[in-house]
Scaffold this motif. Structure first.
Motif, PDB file in Angstrom:
ATOM      1  N   ASP A   1       0.879  -1.170   0.000  1.00 52.90           N
ATOM      2  CA  ASP A   1       0.000   0.000   0.000  1.00 52.90           C
ATOM      3  C   ASP A   1       0.917   1.220   0.000  1.00 52.90           C
ATOM      4  OD1 ASP A   1      -2.209   1.583   0.079  1.00 52.90           O
ATOM      5  OD2 ASP A   1      -2.626   1.253   2.220  1.00 52.90           O
ATOM      6  N   ILE A   2       0.773   2.076  -1.013  1.00 50.07           N
ATOM      7  CA  ILE A   2       1.705   3.193  -1.208  1.00 50.07           C
ATOM      8  C   ILE A   2       0.960   4.507  -1.051  1.00 50.07           C
ATOM      9  CG2 ILE A   2       3.260   4.297  -2.861  1.00 50.07           C
ATOM     10  CD1 ILE A   2       4.417   1.676  -2.775  1.00 50.07           C
ATOM     11  N   MET A   3       1.581   5.451  -0.347  1.00 52.39           N
ATOM     12  CA  MET A   3       1.053   6.813  -0.243  1.00 52.39           C
ATOM     13  C   MET A   3       2.109   7.774  -0.763  1.00 52.39           C
ATOM     14  SD  MET A   3      -0.761   6.666   3.541  1.00 52.39           S
ATOM     15  CE  MET A   3      -0.420   8.355   3.840  1.00 52.39           C
ATOM     16  N   SER A   4       1.690   8.740  -1.573  1.00 51.39           N
ATOM     17  CA  SER A   4       2.624   9.758  -2.045  1.00 51.39           C
ATOM     18  C   SER A   4       2.619  10.916  -1.063  1.00 51.39           C
ATOM     19  CB  SER A   4       2.231  10.225  -3.445  1.00 51.39           C
ATOM     20  OG  SER A   4       0.925  10.760  -3.427  1.00 51.39           O
ATOM     21  N   GLY A   5       3.607  11.770  -1.184  1.00 55.24           N
ATOM     22  CA  GLY A   5       3.690  12.918  -0.289  1.00 55.24           C
ATOM     23  C   GLY A   5       5.103  13.452  -0.259  1.00 55.24           C
ATOM     24  N   ASN A   6       5.244  14.602   0.372  1.00 52.73           N
ATOM     25  CA  ASN A   6       6.556  15.226   0.527  1.00 52.73           C
ATOM     26  C   ASN A   6       7.225  15.446  -0.837  1.00 52.73           C
ATOM     27  OD1 ASN A   6       8.354  16.418   2.265  1.00 52.73           O
ATOM     28  ND2 ASN A   6       9.571  14.557   2.558  1.00 52.73           N
ATOM     29  N   GLY A   7       6.402  15.654  -1.869  1.00 52.20           N
ATOM     30  CA  GLY A   7       6.923  15.943  -3.207  1.00 52.20           C
ATOM     31  C   GLY A   7       7.332  14.720  -4.002  1.00 52.20           C
ATOM     32  N   VAL A   8       7.130  13.514  -3.492  1.00 55.71           N
ATOM     33  CA  VAL A   8       7.496  12.299  -4.225  1.00 55.71           C
ATOM     34  C   VAL A   8       6.288  11.392  -4.362  1.00 55.71           C
ATOM     35  CG1 VAL A   8       9.959  12.278  -3.651  1.00 55.71           C
ATOM     36  CG2 VAL A   8       8.338  11.192  -2.109  1.00 55.71           C
ATOM     37  N   GLN A   9       6.319  10.574  -5.416  1.00 47.29           N
ATOM     38  CA  GLN A   9       5.182   9.686  -5.704  1.00 47.29           C
ATOM     39  C   GLN A   9       5.107   8.548  -4.697  1.00 47.29           C
ATOM     40  OE1 GLN A   9       5.356   8.036  -9.614  1.00 47.29           O
ATOM     41  NE2 GLN A   9       3.212   7.409  -9.603  1.00 47.29           N
ATOM     42  N   ILE A  10       6.315   8.006  -4.316  1.00 44.65           N
ATOM     43  CA  ILE A  10       6.345   6.927  -3.324  1.00 44.65           C
ATOM     44  C   ILE A  10       6.983   7.496  -2.063  1.00 44.65           C
ATOM     45  CG2 ILE A  10       7.230   4.622  -2.811  1.00 44.65           C
ATOM     46  CD1 ILE A  10       7.472   4.170  -5.839  1.00 44.65           C
ATOM     47  N   PHE A  11       6.167   7.713  -1.024  1.00 45.23           N
ATOM     48  CA  PHE A  11       6.693   8.306   0.209  1.00 45.23           C
ATOM     49  C   PHE A  11       6.512   7.371   1.395  1.00 45.23           C
ATOM     50  CE2 PHE A  11       6.015  11.257   3.884  1.00 45.23           C
ATOM     51  CZ  PHE A  11       7.346  11.585   4.044  1.00 45.23           C
ATOM     52  N   MET A  12       5.301   6.880   1.572  1.00 40.57           N
ATOM     53  CA  MET A  12       5.005   6.001   2.707  1.00 40.57           C
ATOM     54  C   MET A  12       4.546   4.643   2.183  1.00 40.57           C
ATOM     55  SD  MET A  12       5.375   7.903   5.512  1.00 40.57           S
ATOM     56  CE  MET A  12       4.323   7.459   6.860  1.00 40.57           C
ATOM     57  N   LEU A  13       4.927   3.565   2.907  1.00 40.33           N
ATOM     58  CA  LEU A  13       4.598   2.191   2.513  1.00 40.33           C
ATOM     59  C   LEU A  13       3.963   1.447   3.672  1.00 40.33           C
ATOM     60  CD1 LEU A  13       8.106   1.190   1.110  1.00 40.33           C
ATOM     61  CD2 LEU A  13       6.196   1.971  -0.256  1.00 40.33           C
ATOM     62  N   ALA A  14       3.191   0.431   3.305  1.00 39.69           N
ATOM     63  CA  ALA A  14       2.658  -0.489   4.323  1.00 39.69           C
ATOM     64  C   ALA A  14       2.357  -1.815   3.640  1.00 39.69           C
ATOM     65  CB  ALA A  14       1.401   0.087   4.960  1.00 39.69           C
ATOM     66  N   SER A  15       2.337  -2.872   4.440  1.00 37.04           N
ATOM     67  CA  SER A  15       2.035  -4.194   3.883  1.00 37.04           C
ATOM     68  C   SER A  15       0.528  -4.338   3.687  1.00 37.04           C
ATOM     69  CB  SER A  15       2.553  -5.286   4.811  1.00 37.04           C
ATOM     70  OG  SER A  15       1.878  -5.222   6.049  1.00 37.04           O
ATOM     71  N   THR A  16       0.149  -5.352   2.935  1.00 41.14           N
ATOM     72  CA  THR A  16      -1.265  -5.669   2.696  1.00 41.14           C
ATOM     73  C   THR A  16      -1.461  -7.159   2.987  1.00 41.14           C
ATOM     74  OG1 THR A  16      -0.944  -6.295   0.392  1.00 41.14           O
ATOM     75  CG2 THR A  16      -1.328  -3.951   0.837  1.00 41.14           C
ATOM     76  N   PRO A  17      -2.693  -7.652   2.982  1.00 40.28           N
ATOM     77  CA  PRO A  17      -2.898  -9.099   3.164  1.00 40.28           C
ATOM     78  C   PRO A  17      -2.202  -9.922   2.057  1.00 40.28           C
ATOM     79  CG  PRO A  17      -4.967  -7.945   3.513  1.00 40.28           C
ATOM     80  CD  PRO A  17      -3.991  -6.924   3.024  1.00 40.28           C
ATOM     81  N   SER A  18      -2.069  -9.352   0.870  1.00 39.34           N
ATOM     82  CA  SER A  18      -1.407 -10.063  -0.235  1.00 39.34           C
ATOM     83  C   SER A  18       0.090 -10.246   0.019  1.00 39.34           C
ATOM     84  CB  SER A  18      -1.587  -9.290  -1.547  1.00 39.34           C
ATOM     85  OG  SER A  18      -2.943  -9.152  -1.863  1.00 39.34           O
ATOM     86  N   THR A  19       0.678  -9.335   0.793  1.00 37.72           N
ATOM     87  CA  THR A  19       2.120  -9.403   1.080  1.00 37.72           C
ATOM     88  C   THR A  19       2.456 -10.722   1.758  1.00 37.72           C
ATOM     89  OG1 THR A  19       2.066  -7.015   1.452  1.00 37.72           O
ATOM     90  CG2 THR A  19       4.062  -8.159   2.111  1.00 37.72           C
ATOM     91  N   HIS A  20       1.694 -11.057   2.761  1.00 41.77           N
ATOM     92  CA  HIS A  20       1.935 -12.284   3.526  1.00 41.77           C
ATOM     93  C   HIS A  20       1.776 -13.526   2.638  1.00 41.77           C
ATOM     94  CE1 HIS A  20       2.229 -14.837   7.016  1.00 41.77           C
ATOM     95  NE2 HIS A  20       1.083 -15.435   6.700  1.00 41.77           N
TER      96      HIS A  20
END
Length: 200
Positions: free
Chosen positions: A59-78
């Motif tokens: 799960d990707i969130m953009s911010g701080n002037g960049v497209q990829i800033f924050m990340l998190a795992s998802t149920p698919s990751t496991h």
């Protein structure tokens, strides 16, 4: 960088995301795994490759002037990691290519009898090679000893002649000299008598 190493890094990123229960900055992955040998841009490239393969893995969130800033795992990751992840995919892909290339080249696996025959022939070749090397070594050593003894006798050891042998040789040379001298005197007398007979 090798593809296997990239696959391993992608799996590590996913494992790290799975351990975290919250969103985290991409900078954390850089600091954790790739500082100082690679750039933050390289981390972004790997995250994009993960997203291109399956966008549901992170799960990707953009911010701080960049497209990829924050990340998190998802149920698919496991689920994805349990199935082997990118490393397993890479290994399987390599195995497919190996099989394909073997089929292209016409290589086939040797039977047990062929392996035994090959092993037997290789051991006899090893014996012959060892014997040949031993013989060549013996010849070289023999040659070096001979050369050394010749040089030693010619250059290093002066030739000593015992005094009695020296006197005997000197006497022999003196006798030869006297004999030649007598012969020359006789020839001279002969030549004189011949000249005298011609002048009379």
């Amino acid at each position: 960088m090798g593809e296997f190493f990239k696959a391993e890094l992608k799996d590590r990123f996913l494992e790290y995301a799975l351990k975290r229960r919250d969103y985290f900055e991409i900078q954390v992955l850089y600091d954790e795994f790739l500082r100082p040998n690679y750039t933050l841009g390289f981390v972004e490239k790997l995250i994009k490759e993960i997203r291109e393969y399956d966008s549901s893995l992170l799960d990707i969130m953009s911010g701080n002037g960049v497209q990829i800033f924050m990340l998190a795992s998802t149920p698919s990751t496991h689920l994805f990691l349990n199935e082997g992840g990118f490393k397993d995919m890479h290994v399987k892909e390599e195995e497919k290519w190996d099989v394909f290339l073997d089929q292209l080249s016409g290589n086939r696996k040797l039977s047990k009898d062929e392996k035994k025959l090959l092993k037997k022939n290789s051991s006899s070749l090893k014996r012959e090679k060892t014997l040949l090397i031993t013989m060549i070594s013996a010849i070289v050593i023999s040659f070096l000893f001979t050369l050394f003894s010749i040089l030693k006798s010619a250059l290093l050891e002066p030739e000593y002649v015992p005094a009695d042998e020296f006197e005997r040789k000197l006497e022999q040379v003196r006798i030869e000299y006297l004999q030649k001298n007598e012969r020359l005197e006789k020839e001279l007398e002969k030549a004189k008598s011949t000249i005298d007979s011609l002048t009379e």
